[in-house]
Design an enzyme around this catalytic site. Sequence first.
Site: not given
Length: 574
Positions: A56, A88, A129-131, A201, A451, A477
């Site tokens: 990521c 994650d 990436c996510d956060k 992702c 998650e 997730s």
Amino acid sequence: MDAKTFDKSKLPSRHVTEGPSRAPHRSYYYAMGLTDEQIHRPFVGVVSCWNEAAPCNIALMRQAQSAKAGVHEAGGTPREFCTITVTDGIAMGHQGMKSSLVSREVIADSIELTMRGHCYDALVGIAGCDKSLPGTMMAMLRLNVPSVFMYGGSILPGKFKGKDVTVVDVFEAVGQHSAGNMSDTDLHALECVACPGAGACGGQFTANTMATVSEAIGLALPFSAGAPAPYESRDEYATASGMAVMRLLADGIRPRDICTRKAFENAATIVAATGGSTNAGLHLPAMAHECGIEFDLMEVAAIFKRTPYIADLKPGGKYVAKDVYDVGGIPQIMRALLDGGYLHEDCLTVTGKTLKQNLENVKFNENQKVVYPVSSPISPTGGVVGLQGSLAPDGAIVKVAGMTKLQFRGPARVFDCEEDCFAAVENRQYREGDILIIRYEGPKGGPGMREMLSTTAALYGQGAGEKVALITDGRFSGGTRGFCIGHVGPEAAVGGPIALVQNGDMISIDAEEGRLELEVSEAELTRRRKAWKAPANPYQSGVLRKYADQVGPARKGAVTHAGGRAEVVCYADI
């Protein structure tokens, strides 16, 4: 753009570059090779979440160099720095996931501290990436200096036996393997090809959900979130982002001018329309909190309920982020929603233009199957639904994109942590019709609100994804699918009803009506409540202890400070 356009006497960087008393400070900049002209230009922080933790983030430093070039070309002096991420996909399924949501606050705090400590005047943030996406945008809103956000781009899809695959297919393959439906050889072959290179992702999981938000809310340049990470066009968008932040600085346009209540409603709309991650129900309230705007989970859910689901994206649908890019990018989704009257067209954006003006030359592409017109949506209401009821007085959230069954009723099977539930699933110790409860995984109780993708993906891999339901005060997730309800509040650690559930209690779920009910009498719950005692937090030092002490409820975004409403002096005004 000429540096003379900018009056340093009104910018934060005057505190480190102007006047005889700042000679010691300037000496540091000379040591780094800056000229007199560069020192007296505006200073722009260029932050990326580059690291070698996961794919990521590995393309972000490359893009940061292009953003710096854009800043320099437009009359500013870029100052690059990095912040952390917790990825994650690697943190999933073990104690490392307790660090994930906490990292959002650390990212925002670390960007704030770097900007404050060095008195930077503006900010370009690149996250993958996510956060790291909401964390970076939260810092922009908190500091309120002119800012442009840019997504680092999604990963290209992998190929396995002629089909596009993502990392979620690997998580689900673990369940297939445990059920005896996949060989060791195939599992290994899949894991080797699922993630072919750099990027986040590829499905409409949390990273791509928040990337679509960045364009819809107006903090990112149009089209900038679409191109996959390996594409060189990302560098062109990075250069343009660096130039754009200088225009914002010249024009005095700040993030809170852009991120109004209407803009947050636009953001929630695009989450619902794309069947996005339930984590948006946590991140949008947290971002709004930085501006002093009340916008909690149930307010977000009300917008979800009135928004059609129009983008056929994984995990509930067929396509990935690259497919959206190939048919015209996120502006295609926004065009469809705008034409249907679902977006506030007058919201300001980082282009200096309104959302409507940005989309003037975008025509809806009729020759594709990824994004539907609102006149013939995949479903008439959003792909994400808010729930309330006796089990969740403060709300809960579920992704219904791709689901055919929206009601479920069954007996509870209770677990006090994810590991215990995963072990039961792995050993197939559940029955069709069960409702699995995972509690003490909320923001305080985890601590860190983990998650549950390992557990939900294993259920799907075993073919039980829609035959059992799963309810937690933790999170899911963006890759989770099936009847999986998260963010249940109040959480178990503070004595919410989920703490009182016992094995065999009947629970009913209605995602059409938005209800989540524990079928136990109030008298019995009162009796149980008197006997209940909060478990001790096993983390008595370090960041997890500090987080557990400070964090608020999931309904309001699981935030750790008082937010914009309590602000007395804004950093941008120092």
